[in-house]
Design an enzyme around this catalytic site. Structure first.
Site, mmCIF file in Angstrom:
data_model
loop_
_atom_site.group_PDB
_atom_site.id
_atom_site.type_symbol
_atom_site.label_atom_id
_atom_site.label_comp_id
_atom_site.label_asym_id
_atom_site.label_seq_id
_atom_site.Cartn_x
_atom_site.Cartn_y
_atom_site.Cartn_z
ATOM 1 N N GLU A 1 15.734 16.929 -97.841
ATOM 2 C CA GLU A 1 15.906 16.457 -96.197
ATOM 3 C C GLU A 1 15.990 14.821 -96.831
ATOM 4 O O GLU A 1 16.960 14.018 -96.433
ATOM 5 C CB GLU A 1 15.717 16.775 -94.876
ATOM 6 C CG GLU A 1 15.635 18.241 -94.416
ATOM 7 C CD GLU A 1 17.063 18.657 -94.262
ATOM 8 O OE1 GLU A 1 18.334 18.865 -94.869
ATOM 9 O OE2 GLU A 1 17.342 20.131 -95.321
ATOM 10 N N GLY B 1 15.915 22.847 -92.319
ATOM 11 C CA GLY B 1 16.307 21.536 -92.245
ATOM 12 C C GLY B 1 17.754 20.679 -91.567
ATOM 13 O O GLY B 1 18.749 21.643 -92.450
ATOM 14 N N CYS C 1 20.836 25.047 -98.673
ATOM 15 C CA CYS C 1 21.413 23.941 -97.875
ATOM 16 C C CYS C 1 22.378 24.248 -97.066
ATOM 17 O O CYS C 1 23.412 25.012 -97.812
ATOM 18 C CB CYS C 1 21.652 22.382 -98.631
ATOM 19 S SG CYS C 1 22.445 21.791 -98.558
ATOM 20 N N LEU C 2 22.809 24.360 -96.065
ATOM 21 C CA LEU C 2 23.377 24.329 -95.752
ATOM 22 C C LEU C 2 24.736 23.715 -95.437
ATOM 23 O O LEU C 2 25.870 24.104 -94.665
ATOM 24 C CB LEU C 2 23.483 23.774 -93.719
ATOM 25 C CG LEU C 2 22.732 24.257 -93.089
ATOM 26 C CD1 LEU C 2 22.089 23.932 -91.909
ATOM 27 C CD2 LEU C 2 22.320 26.195 -92.562
ATOM 28 N N HIS D 1 18.985 13.807 -98.762
ATOM 29 C CA HIS D 1 19.661 13.969 -98.560
ATOM 30 C C HIS D 1 20.371 12.845 -97.838
ATOM 31 O O HIS D 1 22.018 12.462 -97.645
ATOM 32 C CB HIS D 1 20.113 15.296 -96.957
ATOM 33 C CG HIS D 1 20.568 16.649 -96.783
ATOM 34 N ND1 HIS D 1 21.980 16.948 -97.594
ATOM 35 C CD2 HIS D 1 20.536 17.474 -97.672
ATOM 36 C CE1 HIS D 1 22.433 17.602 -97.948
ATOM 37 N NE2 HIS D 1 21.112 18.942 -97.929
HETATM 38 NI NI NI Z 1 20.217 20.202 -96.664
#
Ligand code: NI
Length: 156
Positions: free
Chosen positions: A134, A46, A91-92, A137
C-alpha cells in the site's frame, strides 16, 4: 458512506506520487469511510487513496479474517524493516491477476491517525506485505513492477 470507483492498471493516476495530508477535514473523513467501504466490498485487504483517484497519502488496511480490524494510515512511512518473505500478491487495481513478490518479513510504520496524532505500528507476514504494497501505491508503484516471473490469472 459510499462506494468509490477503483482505478485499474493503465490509468495514469496510479503512477503518480500522492501528496501529504496536513489536516483531517470532514471531506478527508468521508474519503476514509468510503475507502473502507470500497475495500471491504471488493474483498480487499488494503486500499490507497490513489486507487480511488485521490492523490493523498492515505491508506486503509484490514488483514483480519472477520474484516473488523481496520488500520488507517495518514502520511505513513516505513521506519524499520527486516527479514524477507516471498509470496503471492494481488491488487484491487490489477483485477484477476496474482504474482510472486519478495518483501520484508517485518516492518515498522510511523503514521498519523485521524486526529493527526503520530503513532507507530508493526506488522509481520501478511500485514507487513500489506504495509509495503500500500505504501508503494503512494509513490506510484504497482506490485506488477516487482513481480518475479510471470503474472498469473487469479482464482477469484
Ligand atoms: Ni494494490
Amino acid at each position: 458512506m459510499a462506494l468509490r470507483n477503483i482505478r485499474t492498471e493503465g490509468d495514469p493516476i496510479l503512477g503518480k506520487i500522492s501528496k501529504p495530508v496536513w489536516e483531517v477535514t470532514p471531506k478527508i473523513k468521508e474519503l476514509i469511510g468510503d475507502m473502507l467501504e470500497t475495500m471491504y466490498n471488493a474483498n480487499g485487504v488494503g486500499l490507497a487513496a490513489v486507487q480511488v483517484g485521490i492523490l493523498k497519502r492515505i491508506v486503509v488496511i484490514d488483514v483480519s479474517e472477520e474484516g473488523n480490524d481496520p488500520i488507517i494510515l495518514i502520511n505513513p512511512e516505513i521506519i524499520d524493516k527486516s527479514g524477507s518473505q516471498t509470496g503471492m500478491e494481488g491488487c484491487l487495481s490489477v483485477p484477476g491477476k496474482n504474482g510472486i513478490v519478495t518483501r520484508a518479513e517485518h516492518v515498522k510504520v510511523k503514521a498519523f491517525d485521524q486526529n493527526m496524532k503520530v503513532f507507530e505500528i508493526e506488522g509481520d507476514e501478511l500485514l507487513a506485505r500489506a504495509f509495503q504494497h500500500e505504501l508503494d501505491h503512494l509513490d506510484g508503484i504497482l506490485y506488477t513492477s516487482k513481480v518475479e516471473g510471470e503474472l498469473e490469472a487469479s482464482e477469484d
